[in-house]
Design a protein around this motif. Sequence first.
Motif, PDB file in Angstrom:
ATOM      1  N   MET A   1      87.189  -2.749  36.182  1.00  0.00           N
ATOM      2  CA  MET A   1      85.876  -3.124  36.632  1.00  0.00           C
ATOM      3  C   MET A   1      84.829  -2.104  36.162  1.00  0.00           C
ATOM      4  N   LEU A   2      85.159  -0.829  36.249  1.00  0.00           N
ATOM      5  CA  LEU A   2      84.264   0.233  35.799  1.00  0.00           C
ATOM      6  C   LEU A   2      84.025   0.128  34.301  1.00  0.00           C
ATOM      7  N   ASP A   3      85.082  -0.238  33.531  1.00  0.00           N
ATOM      8  CA  ASP A   3      84.943  -0.390  32.079  1.00  0.00           C
ATOM      9  C   ASP A   3      83.955  -1.506  31.738  1.00  0.00           C
ATOM     10  N   ILE A   4      83.984  -2.596  32.481  1.00  0.00           N
ATOM     11  CA  ILE A   4      83.071  -3.722  32.234  1.00  0.00           C
ATOM     12  C   ILE A   4      81.632  -3.300  32.518  1.00  0.00           C
ATOM     13  N   ALA A   5      81.433  -2.622  33.645  1.00  0.00           N
ATOM     14  CA  ALA A   5      80.089  -2.169  34.007  1.00  0.00           C
ATOM     15  C   ALA A   5      79.558  -1.177  32.968  1.00  0.00           C
ATOM     16  N   LEU A   6      80.407  -0.286  32.507  1.00  0.00           N
ATOM     17  CA  LEU A   6      79.999   0.688  31.493  1.00  0.00           C
ATOM     18  C   LEU A   6      79.658  -0.013  30.179  1.00  0.00           C
ATOM     19  N   THR A   7      80.461  -0.984  29.798  1.00  0.00           N
ATOM     20  CA  THR A   7      80.214  -1.745  28.568  1.00  0.00           C
ATOM     21  C   THR A   7      78.882  -2.488  28.663  1.00  0.00           C
ATOM     22  N   ILE A   8      78.612  -3.097  29.810  1.00  0.00           N
ATOM     23  CA  ILE A   8      77.339  -3.812  30.014  1.00  0.00           C
ATOM     24  C   ILE A   8      76.170  -2.829  29.953  1.00  0.00           C
ATOM     25  N   ALA A   9      76.300  -1.679  30.604  1.00  0.00           N
ATOM     26  CA  ALA A   9      75.235  -0.675  30.607  1.00  0.00           C
ATOM     27  C   ALA A   9      74.956  -0.176  29.194  1.00  0.00           C
ATOM     28  N   ILE A  10      76.010   0.095  28.442  1.00  0.00           N
ATOM     29  CA  ILE A  10      75.842   0.553  27.058  1.00  0.00           C
ATOM     30  C   ILE A  10      75.166  -0.542  26.230  1.00  0.00           C
ATOM     31  N   GLY A  11      75.569  -1.800  26.446  1.00  0.00           N
ATOM     32  CA  GLY A  11      74.962  -2.928  25.731  1.00  0.00           C
ATOM     33  C   GLY A  11      73.471  -3.042  26.021  1.00  0.00           C
ATOM     34  N   ILE A  12      73.081  -2.849  27.278  1.00  0.00           N
ATOM     35  CA  ILE A  12      71.666  -2.917  27.659  1.00  0.00           C
ATOM     36  C   ILE A  12      70.888  -1.778  27.011  1.00  0.00           C
ATOM     37  N   VAL A  13      71.454  -0.575  27.042  1.00  0.00           N
ATOM     38  CA  VAL A  13      70.785   0.582  26.430  1.00  0.00           C
ATOM     39  C   VAL A  13      70.614   0.360  24.925  1.00  0.00           C
ATOM     40  N   VAL A  14      71.646  -0.151  24.265  1.00  0.00           N
ATOM     41  CA  VAL A  14      71.572  -0.406  22.823  1.00  0.00           C
ATOM     42  C   VAL A  14      70.520  -1.484  22.534  1.00  0.00           C
ATOM     43  N   ALA A  15      70.471  -2.537  23.348  1.00  0.00           N
ATOM     44  CA  ALA A  15      69.486  -3.608  23.150  1.00  0.00           C
ATOM     45  C   ALA A  15      68.062  -3.077  23.322  1.00  0.00           C
ATOM     46  N   ILE A  16      67.829  -2.265  24.334  1.00  0.00           N
ATOM     47  CA  ILE A  16      66.498  -1.691  24.561  1.00  0.00           C
ATOM     48  C   ILE A  16      66.124  -0.751  23.421  1.00  0.00           C
ATOM     49  N   ALA A  17      67.063   0.071  23.000  1.00  0.00           N
ATOM     50  CA  ALA A  17      66.800   0.999  21.895  1.00  0.00           C
ATOM     51  C   ALA A  17      66.482   0.226  20.617  1.00  0.00           C
ATOM     52  N   THR A  18      67.227  -0.831  20.351  1.00  0.00           N
ATOM     53  CA  THR A  18      66.990  -1.654  19.166  1.00  0.00           C
ATOM     54  C   THR A  18      65.598  -2.285  19.227  1.00  0.00           C
ATOM     55  N   LEU A  19      65.224  -2.807  20.391  1.00  0.00           N
ATOM     56  CA  LEU A  19      63.900  -3.396  20.572  1.00  0.00           C
ATOM     57  C   LEU A  19      62.805  -2.362  20.315  1.00  0.00           C
ATOM     58  N   LEU A  20      62.948  -1.164  20.875  1.00  0.00           N
ATOM     59  CA  LEU A  20      61.946  -0.116  20.699  1.00  0.00           C
ATOM     60  C   LEU A  20      61.845   0.332  19.243  1.00  0.00           C
ATOM     61  N   VAL A  21      62.982   0.452  18.571  1.00  0.00           N
ATOM     62  CA  VAL A  21      62.966   0.844  17.152  1.00  0.00           C
ATOM     63  C   VAL A  21      62.275  -0.243  16.332  1.00  0.00           C
ATOM     64  N   TYR A  22      62.639  -1.503  16.587  1.00  0.00           N
ATOM     65  CA  TYR A  22      62.010  -2.601  15.848  1.00  0.00           C
ATOM     66  C   TYR A  22      60.504  -2.642  16.128  1.00  0.00           C
ATOM     67  N   ALA A  23      60.112  -2.553  17.388  1.00  0.00           N
ATOM     68  CA  ALA A  23      58.696  -2.600  17.750  1.00  0.00           C
ATOM     69  C   ALA A  23      57.919  -1.456  17.105  1.00  0.00           C
ATOM     70  N   SER A  24      58.542  -0.296  16.997  1.00  0.00           N
ATOM     71  CA  SER A  24      57.848   0.860  16.416  1.00  0.00           C
ATOM     72  C   SER A  24      57.532   0.665  14.938  1.00  0.00           C
TER      73      SER A  24
END
Length: 178
Positions: A1-24
């Motif tokens: 369960m912890l692995d799933i939550a960590l994977t989701i959190a990492i996915g969200i961070v990567v998506a936000i970072a990708t959005l910010l890099v693209y927007a910049s």
Amino acid sequence: MLDIALTIAIGIVVAIATLLVYASTRPDTFSVARSLSIKALPEKILPLIDSPRAFNSWNPFLAKDPATKLTYRGPARGVGAAHDWDGNSKVGRGSVEVIASQPPANVVMRLDMIKPMKASNRVEFTLVPQGTATTVTWAMSGRQPLMAKVMTVFIDCDKMVGGEFEKGLASLKVLAEA
């Protein structure tokens, strides 16, 4: 369960970072402009633009909240003529001031938005005679900070603001041609 939550959190961070890099990578400035031919001379059209009271009789942005509170200041028209507004969430709060007026060809305004987001933009109206008609161009330009760049990833601001400019120019046409 912890692995799933960590994977989701990492996915969200990567998506936000990708959005910010693209927007910049988006431009640091923006501009929107629309033009319309009006069957009237510039001398008849200009007073409908460089007077805040006259401008607000056809301003499409104020139509979104008929209860908008307006406060006028400065001269009735020309350089220094201004108005402040405070409306609903569709209209926001801010001020517009005529900062240059070169009759009968050009009016420049400073638009300072306070809500829903802070911004300071240049608004310019250019009137070019074409025989007995005049081509009126309504343009706006300004800085585009990172959060505005992020917004443009999801919202086509040129289409949104440009559509309002088209409505306003159509209303100006009706008034000027009457």
